[in-house]
Design a protein around this motif. Structure first.
Motif, PDB file in Angstrom:
ATOM      1  N   GLU A  65       0.986  -1.355  -0.044  1.00 24.24           N
ATOM      2  CA  GLU A  65      -0.101   0.024   0.093  1.00 24.24           C
ATOM      3  C   GLU A  65       0.911   1.298   0.028  1.00 24.24           C
ATOM      4  O   GLU A  65       0.515   2.155  -0.712  1.00 24.24           O
ATOM      5  CB  GLU A  65      -0.809   0.160   1.285  1.00 24.24           C
ATOM      6  N   ASN A  90      -1.887  11.449  -8.122  1.00 21.11           N
ATOM      7  CA  ASN A  90      -2.702  11.070  -9.329  1.00 21.11           C
ATOM      8  C   ASN A  90      -4.336  10.720  -9.023  1.00 21.11           C
ATOM      9  O   ASN A  90      -5.315  11.082  -9.810  1.00 21.11           O
ATOM     10  CB  ASN A  90      -2.195  10.310 -10.476  1.00 21.11           C
ATOM     11  N   LYS A  91      -4.483  10.049  -8.160  1.00 20.96           N
ATOM     12  CA  LYS A  91      -5.681   9.397  -7.788  1.00 20.96           C
ATOM     13  C   LYS A  91      -5.646   8.875  -6.273  1.00 20.96           C
ATOM     14  O   LYS A  91      -4.717   8.642  -5.562  1.00 20.96           O
ATOM     15  CB  LYS A  91      -6.059   8.105  -8.769  1.00 20.96           C
ATOM     16  N   SER A  92      -7.036   8.611  -5.849  1.00 23.33           N
ATOM     17  CA  SER A  92      -7.147   8.249  -4.436  1.00 23.33           C
ATOM     18  C   SER A  92      -6.786   6.842  -4.337  1.00 23.33           C
ATOM     19  O   SER A  92      -7.021   6.085  -5.313  1.00 23.33           O
ATOM     20  CB  SER A  92      -8.540   8.280  -4.044  1.00 23.33           C
ATOM     21  N   ILE A  93      -6.113   6.196  -3.293  1.00 27.12           N
ATOM     22  CA  ILE A  93      -5.725   5.019  -3.057  1.00 27.12           C
ATOM     23  C   ILE A  93      -6.554   4.660  -1.884  1.00 27.12           C
ATOM     24  O   ILE A  93      -6.497   5.121  -0.911  1.00 27.12           O
ATOM     25  CB  ILE A  93      -4.157   5.017  -2.713  1.00 27.12           C
ATOM     26  N   LYS A  94      -7.111   3.404  -2.067  1.00 25.41           N
ATOM     27  CA  LYS A  94      -7.717   2.744  -0.974  1.00 25.41           C
ATOM     28  C   LYS A  94      -6.776   1.953  -0.016  1.00 25.41           C
ATOM     29  O   LYS A  94      -5.836   1.297  -0.255  1.00 25.41           O
ATOM     30  CB  LYS A  94      -8.671   1.690  -1.346  1.00 25.41           C
ATOM     31  N   LEU A  95      -6.517   2.543   1.255  1.00 24.25           N
ATOM     32  CA  LEU A  95      -6.027   1.912   2.275  1.00 24.25           C
ATOM     33  C   LEU A  95      -6.499   1.085   3.422  1.00 24.25           C
ATOM     34  O   LEU A  95      -7.624   1.343   3.691  1.00 24.25           O
ATOM     35  CB  LEU A  95      -5.076   3.302   2.954  1.00 24.25           C
ATOM     36  N   THR A 118      -3.729   3.291   7.341  1.00 27.05           N
ATOM     37  CA  THR A 118      -3.977   4.619   7.701  1.00 27.05           C
ATOM     38  C   THR A 118      -3.797   4.990   9.208  1.00 27.05           C
ATOM     39  O   THR A 118      -3.340   6.216   9.353  1.00 27.05           O
ATOM     40  CB  THR A 118      -5.633   4.787   7.569  1.00 27.05           C
ATOM     41  N   ILE A 139       0.680   4.632  -2.647  1.00 28.31           N
ATOM     42  CA  ILE A 139       0.763   5.784  -2.344  1.00 28.31           C
ATOM     43  C   ILE A 139       1.823   6.456  -2.909  1.00 28.31           C
ATOM     44  O   ILE A 139       1.700   7.381  -3.456  1.00 28.31           O
ATOM     45  CB  ILE A 139       0.882   6.075  -0.725  1.00 28.31           C
ATOM     46  N   ASN A 140       3.097   6.117  -2.973  1.00 30.27           N
ATOM     47  CA  ASN A 140       4.153   6.552  -3.513  1.00 30.27           C
ATOM     48  C   ASN A 140       4.229   6.749  -5.019  1.00 30.27           C
ATOM     49  O   ASN A 140       4.730   7.889  -5.622  1.00 30.27           O
ATOM     50  CB  ASN A 140       5.693   6.033  -3.084  1.00 30.27           C
ATOM     51  N   GLU A 163       0.951   6.753  -7.013  1.00 32.53           N
ATOM     52  CA  GLU A 163      -0.202   7.074  -7.617  1.00 32.53           C
ATOM     53  C   GLU A 163      -1.168   7.991  -6.595  1.00 32.53           C
ATOM     54  O   GLU A 163      -1.992   8.821  -7.174  1.00 32.53           O
ATOM     55  CB  GLU A 163      -1.287   5.732  -7.664  1.00 32.53           C
ATOM     56  N   ALA A 164      -0.603   8.432  -5.463  1.00 30.96           N
ATOM     57  CA  ALA A 164      -1.558   9.425  -4.599  1.00 30.96           C
ATOM     58  C   ALA A 164      -1.611  10.443  -5.356  1.00 30.96           C
ATOM     59  O   ALA A 164      -2.559  11.393  -5.143  1.00 30.96           O
ATOM     60  CB  ALA A 164      -1.030   9.242  -3.097  1.00 30.96           C
TER      61      ALA A 164
END
Length: 112
Positions: free
Chosen positions: A54, A64-69, A74, A58-59, A61-62
């Motif tokens: 995860e 560019n888009k939301s990342i489900k964590l 979190t 984040i590193n 894609e975050a």
């Protein structure tokens, strides 16, 4: 009282678990395996070195888009941010680019 120390390479380091209890060697091993499973889960979700974690998502894609964590990731990020605030930035989870630049951690070309 029985005790045991076990060690595995995880989290980009070595994780050592020491257990002391009034149980058999077999039970100590089972207990340590359960503890290592939790550490492996953390490693899978939050390893800087695992391109499928995860944290790597984040590193990559975050921006560019939301990342489900997961709740676990979190919570860890939230705690790290709180530590950064409490230490006036001495503890900083955003140092990977600088550490890569200084050859202090492996360079991931897709993160540079």
């Amino acid at each position: 009282m029985n005790s045991m120390t076990r060690c595995l390479p995880l989290l980009g380091s070595f994780v050592e678990i020491y257990i002391q209890a009034d149980i058999s060697d077999g039970e100590l091993i089972k207990t340590s395996q359960k503890a290592f499973e939790v550490v492996k889960l953390i490693h899978h979700k939050m390893s800087f070195h695992d391109p499928l974690s995860e944290l790597s998502a984040i590193n990559k894609e975050a921006f560019n888009k939301s990342i489900k964590l997961s709740d676990m990731t979190t919570d860890v990020i939230g705690f790290a941010l709180k530590l950064s605030t409490l230490t006036d930035g001495v503890f900083d989870i955003t140092t990977a680019p600088l550490l890569m630049q200084n050859d202090q951690i492996p360079k991931h070309t897709d993160l540079q």
